[in-house]
Each structure stands twice: as structure tokens, then as C-alpha cells.
Design an enzyme around this catalytic site. Structure first.
Site, PDB file in Angstrom:
ATOM      1  N   ALA A  81      -8.403   9.056   4.408  1.00 17.93           N
ATOM      2  CA  ALA A  81      -8.009   8.963   5.375  1.00 17.93           C
ATOM      3  C   ALA A  81      -8.638   8.279   7.047  1.00 17.93           C
ATOM      4  O   ALA A  81      -8.269   8.249   7.806  1.00 17.93           O
ATOM      5  CB  ALA A  81      -9.027  10.517   5.958  1.00 17.93           C
ATOM      6  N   TYR A  82      -9.603   7.961   7.135  1.00 17.02           N
ATOM      7  CA  TYR A  82     -10.397   7.286   7.725  1.00 17.02           C
ATOM      8  C   TYR A  82     -10.193   5.493   8.071  1.00 17.02           C
ATOM      9  O   TYR A  82      -9.606   5.547   8.784  1.00 17.02           O
ATOM     10  CB  TYR A  82     -11.989   6.373   6.808  1.00 17.02           C
ATOM     11  N   SER A  83      -9.425   5.306   7.075  1.00 15.56           N
ATOM     12  CA  SER A  83      -8.838   3.711   6.517  1.00 15.56           C
ATOM     13  C   SER A  83      -7.287   3.686   6.957  1.00 15.56           C
ATOM     14  O   SER A  83      -6.492   3.145   7.385  1.00 15.56           O
ATOM     15  CB  SER A  83      -8.840   3.302   5.117  1.00 15.56           C
ATOM     16  N   SER A  85      -5.431   6.327   9.629  1.00 19.85           N
ATOM     17  CA  SER A  85      -6.179   6.158  10.456  1.00 19.85           C
ATOM     18  C   SER A  85      -6.530   4.779  11.070  1.00 19.85           C
ATOM     19  O   SER A  85      -5.458   4.407  12.845  1.00 19.85           O
ATOM     20  CB  SER A  85      -7.208   6.944  10.958  1.00 19.85           C
TER      21      SER A  85
END
Length: 177
Positions: A81-83, A85
Site C-alpha cells: 500500500a505504501y509503494s 501510494s
């Protein structure tokens, strides 16, 4: 909040979007609430801050977005999810560069690797083996520090970078070589 930002400045020369949160979780472990929170901070906030700033941003200004090395080919399933975003920030950077180019405004991104910040403190400062392994990935044989990235941001915000736009700069200390 929006009106407070609007009321305090006659003009803006530089905008640095340095928002970022990351939480460990693969696709099966990421709840809709966590996904939404990560995107709200990492993607939505920079988008709308830039949108609000455009009316104040002077021609010839600079926008620098902070992304991540995870969008440059080194992926980590536990940071999906971080990547994702931050991949949105990379697209935002190139698209906004095209839109704002006629005004002489440059838009670029820095894509740091593991930097010794509070975001990484839980594993980088407490686990000597993890710190040593992180340092070993860089030909410079050390962990990046905030000033390493800040110097690149300062360059991109300077007049010397006036002919650089729409770029993503690998700021990993060569860890992706």
C-alpha cells in the site's frame, strides 16, 4: 485549514511535499481503513496541497515531491500500500510537470531508500544487523541521513535546477545499482 493557508502568503516560490507514512502489511493484511489512511497522507494530501498552492505559486517556482525507491523497481510485498501510494506521487510529478511547464514551474521527485528518520526508527535504529545490511546495499557503505536527501531537495528547489523537470531522482546512495 485551507483558508488559513490562503491568508498567510502573497506568493509562494517553493513547495516541498514531504508527507509519508508506512505500515507493514501485505495485500492480505491491509485493511480498507489502513489503505485509505496511507493514501490520505501519502497521495491525497500532496495532491490537494499542491492544488491549493497553485494560485500562490509564482511563475518559475519549484515543486519537489518526496516519493520512495520502492517505485524504482525494488519492491517489497510487505509495503504494497505504501509503494502504491508513492507510485501515485511519481505519476503526479510527471503529469504536473507537463501542466506547469508553460509557467516555468519545475516539478520533480526524490526517491530515497532507507533513510535514518523516525519513519524507519523502529527497525533501523534498534536492529544492528538490519542497519548493517542496509548500509551494505549502498556502494557508499552507510545508511542515508536526512541531510543526504535534503541536499538533493535544495538543489531541485534552486535556480541551478531550472532545466530539470518531470524527473524522479534516485536518492538511495546507489543501493539500486
Amino acid at each position: 485549514m485551507w483558508s488559513a493557508f490562503d491568508a498567510h502568503a502573497d506568493g509562494l516560490d517553493i513547495l516541498v511535499n514531504n508527507a509519508g507514512i508506512a505500515e507493514i502489511g501485505g495485500i492480505a493484511d491491509t485493511s480498507p481503513q489502513l489503505f485509505d489512511r496511507i493514501f490520505a497522507v501519502n497521495t491525497r494530501a500532496p495532491f490537494f496541497i499542491a492544488q491549493l498552492a497553485l494560485g500562490r505559486l509564482r511563475d518559475g517556482g519549484r515543486i519537489v515531491n518526496v516519493s520512495t525507491s520502492y517505485t524504482l523497481g525494488k519492491t517489497e510485498p510487505q509495503l504494497i500500500a505504501y509503494s502504491m501510494s508513492k507510485a501515485g506521487i511519481d505519476v503526479f510529478t510527471t503529469t504536473l510537470a507537463k501542466e506547469l511547464g508553460p509557467r516555468g514551474i519545475t516539478v520533480n521527485a526524490v526517491n530515497p531508500g532507507a533513510i535514518d528518520t523516525d519513519l524507519n526508527a523502529s527497525w533501523l535504529r534498534s536492529d544492528e544487523a538490519a542497519r548493517d545490511a542496509t548500509a551494505a546495499r549502498s556502494p557508499l557503505a552507510r545508511v542515508g541521513m536526512p541531510d543526504d536527501v535534503a541536499g538533493v531537495v535544495a538543489f531541485l528547489a534552486s535556480d541551478d535546477a531550472g532545466w530539470i523537470t518531470g524527473q524522479r531522482l534516485d536518492t538511495t546512495g546507489g543501493a539500486l545499482l
